[in-house]
Enzyme design. Structure first.
Site, PDB file in Angstrom:
ATOM      1  N   THR A 117       0.816  -1.212   0.000  1.00  0.00           N
ATOM      2  CA  THR A 117       0.000   0.000   0.000  1.00  0.00           C
ATOM      3  C   THR A 117       0.848   1.259   0.000  1.00  0.00           C
ATOM      4  OG1 THR A 117      -1.478   1.316   1.385  1.00  0.00           O
ATOM      5  CG2 THR A 117      -0.114  -0.251   2.517  1.00  0.00           C
ATOM      6  N   TYR A 141      -2.337  -0.703  10.015  1.00  0.00           N
ATOM      7  CA  TYR A 141      -2.494  -1.302   8.679  1.00  0.00           C
ATOM      8  C   TYR A 141      -1.223  -1.088   7.858  1.00  0.00           C
ATOM      9  CZ  TYR A 141      -3.730  -1.314   3.739  1.00  0.00           C
ATOM     10  OH  TYR A 141      -3.716  -1.516   2.384  1.00  0.00           O
TER      11      TYR A 141
HETATM   12  N1  UFG Z   1     -13.094   9.927   3.560  1.00  0.00           N
HETATM   13  C1  UFG Z   1     -14.061  10.823   3.945  1.00  0.00           C
HETATM   14  N2  UFG Z   1     -15.313  10.342   4.159  1.00  0.00           N
HETATM   15  C2  UFG Z   1     -15.646   9.036   3.996  1.00  0.00           C
HETATM   16  C3  UFG Z   1     -14.648   8.131   3.582  1.00  0.00           C
HETATM   17  C4  UFG Z   1     -13.375   8.621   3.375  1.00  0.00           C
HETATM   18  O1  UFG Z   1     -13.797  12.011   4.128  1.00  0.00           O
HETATM   19  O2  UFG Z   1     -16.814   8.679   4.232  1.00  0.00           O
HETATM   20  C5  UFG Z   1     -11.730  10.428   3.315  1.00  0.00           C
HETATM   21  C6  UFG Z   1     -10.698   9.775   4.200  1.00  0.00           C
HETATM   22  O3  UFG Z   1     -10.627  10.424   5.461  1.00  0.00           O
HETATM   23  C7  UFG Z   1      -9.449   9.921   3.355  1.00  0.00           C
HETATM   24  C8  UFG Z   1      -9.961   9.824   1.921  1.00  0.00           C
HETATM   25  O4  UFG Z   1     -11.350  10.094   1.999  1.00  0.00           O
HETATM   26  O5  UFG Z   1      -8.889  11.180   3.544  1.00  0.00           O
HETATM   27  C9  UFG Z   1      -9.781   8.456   1.307  1.00  0.00           C
HETATM   28  O6  UFG Z   1     -10.270   7.499   2.234  1.00  0.00           O
HETATM   29  P1  UFG Z   1     -10.570   5.987   1.839  1.00  0.00           P
HETATM   30  O7  UFG Z   1     -11.175   5.334   3.033  1.00  0.00           O
HETATM   31  O8  UFG Z   1     -11.334   5.940   0.569  1.00  0.00           O
HETATM   32  O9  UFG Z   1      -9.133   5.391   1.530  1.00  0.00           O
HETATM   33  P2  UFG Z   1      -7.782   5.456   2.382  1.00  0.00           P
HETATM   34  O10 UFG Z   1      -6.917   6.511   1.763  1.00  0.00           O
HETATM   35  O11 UFG Z   1      -8.040   5.548   3.829  1.00  0.00           O
HETATM   36  O12 UFG Z   1      -7.174   4.031   2.168  1.00  0.00           O
HETATM   37  C10 UFG Z   1      -7.164   3.422   0.899  1.00  0.00           C
HETATM   38  C11 UFG Z   1      -7.147   1.911   1.109  1.00  0.00           C
HETATM   39  C12 UFG Z   1      -5.849   1.498   1.687  1.00  0.00           C
HETATM   40  C13 UFG Z   1      -4.705   2.065   0.870  1.00  0.00           C
HETATM   41  C14 UFG Z   1      -4.812   3.552   0.758  1.00  0.00           C
HETATM   42  C15 UFG Z   1      -3.696   4.072  -0.111  1.00  0.00           C
HETATM   43  O13 UFG Z   1      -8.189   1.498   1.977  1.00  0.00           O
HETATM   44  O14 UFG Z   1      -5.816   0.107   1.659  1.00  0.00           O
HETATM   45  O15 UFG Z   1      -6.053   3.869   0.170  1.00  0.00           O
HETATM   46  O16 UFG Z   1      -3.713   5.464  -0.185  1.00  0.00           O
HETATM   47  F1  UFG Z   1      -3.561   1.783   1.497  1.00  0.00           F
END
Ligand code: UFG
Length: 324
Positions: A117, A141
């Protein structure tokens, strides 16, 4: 010779399954169906229900089939959950991968592609990360994935394991043929939740944190279409099986960052209506910005993304969401 896909019934694994069909190799899917679905794969798929932590079951698969490479998708991947339940991440991601590596070693299987990741980089002020940048995980993670990267390096040095580490940025979108897509309940990913609101499955979406040091105060991510990611696996497998002493890590992203607000505005544009959006506190464990420098994979593997457009990503995800 067969290719083993652990976690091959999941969102990413099942897309890769379809992509790898063009190889005309035997594909084996090993998945405990904790987050995957049997019907994400065609009826004809060789499917074995099992847990990667079950060394005996895994060993049975290695004894039954002639496996030449493993693509290890299986694992837990929710950043926030990893902060509240770190043990799940160290068990599923680290311990179970150690079991898998030991089974590979005892069966003389020396080729592996690992789903890592972008979050191993954490919040580096550079924001655009290349593969030589240091690890700086900010949540369990990311730490668990970094630990597996170390395992691979150590097994490579000690036992000659060949590995390709793929560092996924934010994977989204769906197969344009709609054979498979993201269908887990209790989704946590931004685009998926945005589209659930768009299709009336949820009432609203929260922006987690509006005080980050970015132009609009929200986190920035590099969204990659699942089909381009699947193509990166095909290229990686080709490289892994066609070369000796492979020890490479590749970023999988487009090099273009979008803030949470920009993503939500694009969803509104694509669906032609306003979403019910509210602003909330920061979510624990979120790095500020993660953008890929993907020049290495383009150069070394000749990876050519075809869907590098945020609207296309959202449109395909929307088509899938409507189909569900
Ligand atoms: N977010 C919101 N509201 C939501 C969901 C997400 O504001 O309802 C924000 C999060 O706080 C974050 C961004 O949108 O800032 C992206 O969040 P995601 O949950 O879509 O994805 P993440 O960046 O947390 O994580 C994903 C994968 C990981 C991977 C990562 C790599 O789940 O496995 O991308 O950047 F490692």
């Amino acid at each position: 010779m067969a290719i083993l896909l652990t976690g091959g019934a999941g969102y990413i694994g099942s897309h890769c399954y379809y992509e790898l069909l063009q190889l005309n190799k035997e594909l084996l899917v090993f998945d405990n169906l904790s987050t995957g679905f049997r019907d994400s794969l065609p009826e004809s798929a060789i499917f074995i229900e099992g847990d990667v932590g079950d060394e005996e079951a895994l060993d049975g698969v290695f004894k039954k089939y002639e496996i030449e490479a493993v693509i290890h998708f299986a694992g837990s991947l929710i950043v926030e959950e990893s902060v509240s339940h770190p043990e799940k991440y160290y068990l599923n991601n680290v311990r179970n991968t150690l079991s898998l590596l030991n089974v590979c070693k005892s069966n003389d299987v020396n080729n592996i592609i690992f789903s890592s990741t972008a979050s191993v980089y954490g919040s580096n002020p550079k924001q655009i990360m290349d593969e030589t940048d240091p690890y700086s995980p900010e949540n369990p993670y990311a730490t668990s994935k970094m630990m597996v990267e170390y395992l691979l390096k150590d097994y490579s040095r000690a036992y000659g394991l060949n590995y390709v580490i793929l560092r996924y940025f934010n994977v989204a979108g769906a197969d344009p043929e709609l054979r498979t897509g993201q269908k887990n309940k209790d989704a946590t990913h931004l685009i998926k939740i945005g589209l659930e609101v768009a299709t009336g499955k949820r009432d609203s979406i929260s922006i987690f944190g509006t005080d980050y040091p970015t132009d609009d105060g929200t986190c920035i991510r590099d969204y990659i279409h699942i089909t381009d990611l699947a193509a990166a696996h095909l290229k990686s497998l080709d490289y892994l099986l066609g070369n000796n002493n492979v020890k490479e890590a590749f970023n999988c992203g487009y090099g273009q960052g979008y803030s949470v607000r920009q993503v939500l505005a694009t969803i509104e544009k694509v669906i032609g209506k306003k979403l019910n959006i509210n602003e909330a506190d920061r979510r624990p464990g979120d790095p500020v910005a993660l953008i890929a420098d993907s020049s290495k994979i383009k150069k070394m593997l000749n990876w050519k993304p075809k869907y590098n457009n945020i609207e296309t990503i959202i449109k395909t995800a929307m088509d899938w969401e409507r189909k569900l």
